[in-house]
Design an enzyme around this catalytic site. Structure first.
Site, PDB file in Angstrom:
ATOM      1  N   GLY A  11       0.860  -1.184   0.000  1.00 41.16           N
ATOM      2  CA  GLY A  11       0.000   0.000   0.000  1.00 41.16           C
ATOM      3  C   GLY A  11       0.892   1.228   0.000  1.00 41.16           C
ATOM      4  N   ARG A  97     -13.793   3.952  12.505  1.00 43.06           N
ATOM      5  CA  ARG A  97     -12.899   2.982  11.862  1.00 43.06           C
ATOM      6  C   ARG A  97     -13.676   1.737  11.453  1.00 43.06           C
ATOM      7  NH1 ARG A  97      -9.665   4.898  16.272  1.00 43.06           N
ATOM      8  NH2 ARG A  97      -7.928   6.161  15.499  1.00 43.06           N
ATOM      9  N   ASN A 104     -12.200  -2.998   3.734  1.00 45.74           N
ATOM     10  CA  ASN A 104     -10.808  -3.278   4.059  1.00 45.74           C
ATOM     11  C   ASN A 104     -10.559  -4.759   4.334  1.00 45.74           C
ATOM     12  OD1 ASN A 104     -10.184  -0.673   3.575  1.00 45.74           O
ATOM     13  ND2 ASN A 104      -9.742  -0.096   5.683  1.00 45.74           N
ATOM     14  N   ASN A 129      -7.197  -0.225   8.976  1.00 49.33           N
ATOM     15  CA  ASN A 129      -8.288  -0.148   9.960  1.00 49.33           C
ATOM     16  C   ASN A 129      -9.547  -0.870   9.509  1.00 49.33           C
ATOM     17  OD1 ASN A 129      -7.536   1.314  12.337  1.00 49.33           O
ATOM     18  ND2 ASN A 129      -7.150   3.080  11.008  1.00 49.33           N
ATOM     19  N   HIS A 184      -8.065  -0.074  19.390  1.00 48.19           N
ATOM     20  CA  HIS A 184      -7.773   1.171  18.679  1.00 48.19           C
ATOM     21  C   HIS A 184      -9.119   1.734  18.234  1.00 48.19           C
ATOM     22  CE1 HIS A 184      -5.400   4.035  16.529  1.00 48.19           C
ATOM     23  NE2 HIS A 184      -5.712   3.607  15.332  1.00 48.19           N
TER      24      HIS A 184
END
Ligand code: APR
Length: 318
Positions: A11, A97, A104, A129, A184
């Site tokens: 990425g 997120r 994702n 995320n 997170h």
């Protein structure tokens, strides 16, 4: 120290490219590989980074490689000691997120399968995320031992907390120690009892209302940046954190850092990827290192574990 080894960054967006540049500037690796599915983007960025070598004075070479959905181009990561997965969409203002999970997950699963095929012995650091879930998914999709798959979140959250405390007290960041554990996300667990300023407990130098305010700002630290940028999410502090973790692995340093790691009985919690402090080395996570927590902090950590456990079970289906 002599340069050695190969680290790959998957990425080449804002997070991936800044991570690659930081890793190259450490000047400890032979090669930094940067890949992306956008034709020419990683090659162009690598060319640009290599041209900074004479100015910054580092010898590490950056190799850019476009990859295809079919796995073409992944030969470039063969032999990598460390792979950092940054592929995936960032948040837009107002998004959590967790809103990124389906998109994702598809990207991270495809990347993970190619990583397992082309770099079967590597340590993987995940940053895409939602972090805790993407780390769990990467372990499942690679089939790697759990100690070889870890996620970056605690380093960043802790750095944000430290910066806020240092700015508030107008002291050097180097004099402040803070800690965050848990997820997170909403169940992040900042740990004020483990925070110090010049060795003194944070509670002795800041009133509780201000500590609470900074804890809250830390928990929403990513969203604050997203809201200001309006497109894309943070990458300078995140890339510093990911690169620092990669350095600990590359140098087999034994540094104890806040990371997302598999917990197996520590804090009375088992069977989940969670933000904890862990000793890092060439094999990834050497061991999770427990910190003394107050009863409230321990309860918050257990709550975070249950929240991410439910979501991590869901990612197997994605
Ligand atoms: N393989 C490789 N690269 C991919 C793939 C894939 N299958 N799918 C997407 N990408 C690339 C995109 O082409 C883009 O260049 O991932 C890059 C993402 O870059 P940005 O959009 O700039 O996002 P960035 O800020 O780098 O964030 C990446 O990190 O912090 C997290 O939430 C953030 O999940 C996001 C990730």
């Amino acid at each position: 120290m002599a340069r050695s080894g190969r680290v790959a960054v998957i990425g080449a967006g804002f997070y991936g490219s800044t991570t690659a540049q930081r890793l190259a500037e450490y000047d400890i690796f032979d090669t930094v590989v940067l890949t992306d599915i956008i034709e020419g983007k990683p090659e162009g960025l690598a060319l640009d980074m290599n041209q900074s070598r004479p100015v910054e004075g580092f010898e590490t070479r950056v190799v850019g490689q476009t990859t295809g959905q079919d796995g073409s181009g992944y030969d470039a990561i063969a032999g990598a000691d460390i792979v950092i997965i940054t592929a995936g969409l960032p948040r837009k203002p107002g998004m959590s997120r967790m809103d990124l999970i389906e998109t994702n997950a598809g990207i991270v699963r495809q990347v993970s399968e190619n990583v397992a095929r082309h770099a079967p012995d590597t340590v993987v650091i995940v940053v895409s995320n939602p972090l805790d879930e993407m780390t769990a998914l990467t372990q499942i999709a690679t089939g790697f031992p759990r100690h070889r798959v870890l996620g970056q979140a605690g380093m960043l959250d802790t750095a944000r907390f430290t910066n806020f405390v240092a700015e508030q007290l107008d002291v050097p960041v180097g004099s402040v120690r803070t800690l965050t554990l848990g997820s997170h996300g909403d169940t992040m667990v900042p740990v004020p009892s483990a925070c110090t300023v010049d060795g003194k407990p944070l509670a002795d130098v800041m009133d509780q209302a201000k500590i609470d305010e900074l804890v809250d700002r830390t928990r929403n630290g990513g969203a604050e940046v997203v809201a200001l940028l309006k497109s894309g999410s943070a990458y300078y502090a995140p890339s510093a954190a990911a690169a620092r973790m990669a350095r600990a692995v590359a140098q087999d340093s034994g540094d104890v850092l806040p990371v997302c790691a598999w917990v197996d009985g520590e804090y009375g919690i088992s069977g989940v990827y969670l933000g904890v402090t862990a000793e890092l080395g060439a094999a990834g996570v050497r061991k999770v290192v427990e910190t003394d927590l107050t009863a409230d902090e321990l309860a918050a950590l257990a709550e975070a574990a249950e929240a991410v456990r439910a979501k991590q079970a869901d990612v197997q289906q994605l």
